[in-house]
Motif scaffolding. Sequence first.
Motif, PDB file in Angstrom:
ATOM      1  N   LEU A  51       0.778  -1.240   0.000  1.00 47.33           N
ATOM      2  CA  LEU A  51       0.000   0.000   0.000  1.00 47.33           C
ATOM      3  C   LEU A  51       0.810   1.291   0.000  1.00 47.33           C
ATOM      4  CD1 LEU A  51      -2.946  -0.827   2.440  1.00 47.33           C
ATOM      5  CD2 LEU A  51      -2.936  -0.852  -0.068  1.00 47.33           C
ATOM      6  N   PRO A  52       2.095   1.285   0.439  1.00 51.80           N
ATOM      7  CA  PRO A  52       2.811   2.571   0.485  1.00 51.80           C
ATOM      8  C   PRO A  52       2.729   3.335  -0.833  1.00 51.80           C
ATOM      9  CG  PRO A  52       4.102   0.901   1.578  1.00 51.80           C
ATOM     10  CD  PRO A  52       2.934   0.183   0.950  1.00 51.80           C
ATOM     11  N   GLY A  53       2.493   4.631  -0.713  1.00 50.75           N
ATOM     12  CA  GLY A  53       2.438   5.490  -1.880  1.00 50.75           C
ATOM     13  C   GLY A  53       1.071   5.605  -2.515  1.00 50.75           C
ATOM     14  N   SER A  54       0.075   4.908  -1.975  1.00 54.15           N
ATOM     15  CA  SER A  54      -1.268   4.940  -2.550  1.00 54.15           C
ATOM     16  C   SER A  54      -2.224   5.703  -1.640  1.00 54.15           C
ATOM     17  CB  SER A  54      -1.784   3.513  -2.749  1.00 54.15           C
ATOM     18  OG  SER A  54      -2.080   2.910  -1.502  1.00 54.15           O
ATOM     19  N   PRO A  55      -3.322   6.230  -2.197  1.00 49.95           N
ATOM     20  CA  PRO A  55      -4.341   6.875  -1.351  1.00 49.95           C
ATOM     21  C   PRO A  55      -4.884   5.925  -0.290  1.00 49.95           C
ATOM     22  CG  PRO A  55      -4.690   7.444  -3.648  1.00 49.95           C
ATOM     23  CD  PRO A  55      -3.628   6.374  -3.634  1.00 49.95           C
ATOM     24  N   ALA A  56      -5.006   4.661  -0.620  1.00 51.47           N
ATOM     25  CA  ALA A  56      -5.481   3.686   0.363  1.00 51.47           C
ATOM     26  C   ALA A  56      -4.496   3.549   1.509  1.00 51.47           C
ATOM     27  CB  ALA A  56      -5.716   2.337  -0.301  1.00 51.47           C
ATOM     28  N   GLY A  57      -3.212   3.667   1.218  1.00 51.96           N
ATOM     29  CA  GLY A  57      -2.200   3.588   2.263  1.00 51.96           C
ATOM     30  C   GLY A  57      -2.385   4.673   3.299  1.00 51.96           C
ATOM     31  N   LEU A  83       3.353  -0.007   9.637  1.00 51.45           N
ATOM     32  CA  LEU A  83       3.017   1.411   9.765  1.00 51.45           C
ATOM     33  C   LEU A  83       4.150   2.286   9.253  1.00 51.45           C
ATOM     34  CD1 LEU A  83       1.299   3.787  10.842  1.00 51.45           C
ATOM     35  CD2 LEU A  83       2.383   3.398  13.076  1.00 51.45           C
ATOM     36  N   HIS A  84       5.367   1.952   9.640  1.00 49.48           N
ATOM     37  CA  HIS A  84       6.529   2.718   9.171  1.00 49.48           C
ATOM     38  C   HIS A  84       6.571   2.737   7.649  1.00 49.48           C
ATOM     39  CE1 HIS A  84      10.673   3.342   7.882  1.00 49.48           C
ATOM     40  NE2 HIS A  84      10.883   3.986   8.996  1.00 49.48           N
ATOM     41  N   ASP A  85       6.414   1.570   7.034  1.00 51.40           N
ATOM     42  CA  ASP A  85       6.528   1.490   5.577  1.00 51.40           C
ATOM     43  C   ASP A  85       5.401   2.246   4.885  1.00 51.40           C
ATOM     44  OD1 ASP A  85       8.748  -0.074   5.965  1.00 51.40           O
ATOM     45  OD2 ASP A  85       7.720  -1.973   5.574  1.00 51.40           O
ATOM     46  N   VAL A  86       4.192   2.106   5.399  1.00 53.90           N
ATOM     47  CA  VAL A  86       3.045   2.772   4.784  1.00 53.90           C
ATOM     48  C   VAL A  86       3.123   4.284   4.973  1.00 53.90           C
ATOM     49  CG1 VAL A  86       0.541   3.058   4.897  1.00 53.90           C
ATOM     50  CG2 VAL A  86       1.525   0.763   4.964  1.00 53.90           C
ATOM     51  N   ALA A  87       3.497   4.718   6.172  1.00 48.18           N
ATOM     52  CA  ALA A  87       3.473   6.144   6.488  1.00 48.18           C
ATOM     53  C   ALA A  87       4.692   6.895   5.970  1.00 48.18           C
ATOM     54  CB  ALA A  87       3.368   6.334   7.997  1.00 48.18           C
ATOM     55  N   LEU A  88       5.846   6.239   5.973  1.00 43.63           N
ATOM     56  CA  LEU A  88       7.092   6.946   5.672  1.00 43.63           C
ATOM     57  C   LEU A  88       7.712   6.559   4.337  1.00 43.63           C
ATOM     58  CD1 LEU A  88       8.714   6.785   9.225  1.00 43.63           C
ATOM     59  CD2 LEU A  88       7.304   8.593   8.238  1.00 43.63           C
ATOM     60  N   GLU A 103       0.342  12.519   1.850  1.00 50.00           N
ATOM     61  CA  GLU A 103      -0.852  12.357   2.674  1.00 50.00           C
ATOM     62  C   GLU A 103      -0.634  11.333   3.788  1.00 50.00           C
ATOM     63  OE1 GLU A 103      -5.646  11.423   2.050  1.00 50.00           O
ATOM     64  OE2 GLU A 103      -4.284  11.535   0.330  1.00 50.00           O
ATOM     65  N   ALA A 104       0.083  10.252   3.491  1.00 58.01           N
ATOM     66  CA  ALA A 104       0.316   9.229   4.507  1.00 58.01           C
ATOM     67  C   ALA A 104       1.201   9.759   5.626  1.00 58.01           C
ATOM     68  CB  ALA A 104       0.940   7.988   3.869  1.00 58.01           C
ATOM     69  N   PHE A 105       2.214  10.524   5.274  1.00 57.39           N
ATOM     70  CA  PHE A 105       3.094  11.112   6.286  1.00 57.39           C
ATOM     71  C   PHE A 105       2.305  12.062   7.181  1.00 57.39           C
ATOM     72  CE2 PHE A 105       6.138  13.948   8.134  1.00 57.39           C
ATOM     73  CZ  PHE A 105       7.291  13.207   8.305  1.00 57.39           C
ATOM     74  N   ARG A 106       1.451  12.884   6.567  1.00 55.83           N
ATOM     75  CA  ARG A 106       0.652  13.811   7.363  1.00 55.83           C
ATOM     76  C   ARG A 106      -0.298  13.060   8.285  1.00 55.83           C
ATOM     77  NH1 ARG A 106       0.690  16.747   2.414  1.00 55.83           N
ATOM     78  NH2 ARG A 106      -1.352  15.892   1.851  1.00 55.83           N
ATOM     79  N   ALA A 107      -0.846  11.954   7.795  1.00 54.26           N
ATOM     80  CA  ALA A 107      -1.723  11.140   8.640  1.00 54.26           C
ATOM     81  C   ALA A 107      -0.958  10.577   9.827  1.00 54.26           C
ATOM     82  CB  ALA A 107      -2.345  10.018   7.819  1.00 54.26           C
ATOM     83  N   ALA A 108       0.265  10.119   9.589  1.00 56.63           N
ATOM     84  CA  ALA A 108       1.084   9.564  10.669  1.00 56.63           C
ATOM     85  C   ALA A 108       1.456  10.627  11.686  1.00 56.63           C
ATOM     86  CB  ALA A 108       2.341   8.927  10.090  1.00 56.63           C
ATOM     87  N   ALA A 109       1.656  11.856  11.233  1.00 52.16           N
ATOM     88  CA  ALA A 109       2.030  12.945  12.144  1.00 52.16           C
ATOM     89  C   ALA A 109       0.924  13.254  13.151  1.00 52.16           C
ATOM     90  CB  ALA A 109       2.372  14.200  11.347  1.00 52.16           C
TER      91      ALA A 109
END
Length: 235
Positions: A51-57, A83-88, A103-109
Motif C-alpha cells: 500500500l505505500p504510496g497509494s491513497p489507500a495507504g 506502519l513505518h513502511d506505509v506512512a514513511l 498524505e500518509a506522512f501527514r496522517a502519521a504525524a
Amino acid sequence: MRDPLAGLADVPWRQLNHADGVAVDVPDRLRMLRSEHLDTRSVALTWLSRLPGSPAGAAVVGFLVALIDDESTPDREALVSLLHDVALGDVDLPLADDFEPDEAFRAAAEHVGSYVTWLADPLVAAQAAELLAYFPVSQSVVDALLASAAPASANLTLAYVNGFPSIDNHLTTALESTARDVRMTAAVALAFRMGADLPGQALDLLVDEAPPPAPPGWDRSMRGFVTLALRRVGL
C-alpha cells in the motif's frame, strides 16, 4: 476498549485506489490482522505491505495505529514495521529542508501521542522511538524519549532533535552505561548534536569499541551510524 477497526465503514474505500485497483478489499485485509490464525495474519501483512504510496495507504494509517494501541492485537511489532513502511515509505533521515510530506506522512504525524505511549512498552518501544525521529517534538516528547523502555533506540532519535539541553546531559550520563548499545548510541547522538565539540569519552567509544547491532526499527547498521558520527566530528 473500543474496537480499533470500528470506523472502517466510514471510509469511502470505493473512492480510493491502491496498486491493484479500487480499495474495497482493504477493510477485509485489516480485519485479518486480528485473526487467531498466524497464516491469515501473515497473508494480510504481505498484502498490506503493497500500500505505500497509494491513497489507500494513507487511509489505513489511523487503523494501524489503533490496532497497535490495543495490546490484545497480535504481532504488534510487525504492525509497527508495516506502519513505518506505509506512512514513511522511502523517506530518509535527516529530513531535507525542502521535504514535502505526502498524505500518509501527514496522517502519521497526527498520531505522535500514540507513539509516545508506545515508548513505555518494551515490545514496541524501539520502533516507536524510531518513528518519532521523523516528527517535530516537544519537551514532553523529549522527556518520554529520555525515559524510554528502549534507550538505545531513543538515543538515536535524540541525535536528530535540535535543542533541549537536557538531551546532552542525558546522553553524557549514558556514556557510562553497562549496556554496549546504550553507550554507543549515546556517543553517536552526541556526535550528531555536538560535532567537533564532542567529549573525548564519546570519541573514544566511537573509535575503539566494536559497534553492536542497530536497535529494532532502524535500517542503517550501527557501523554506518558510527561512520556518520565520525564525519560529524571531522574524522
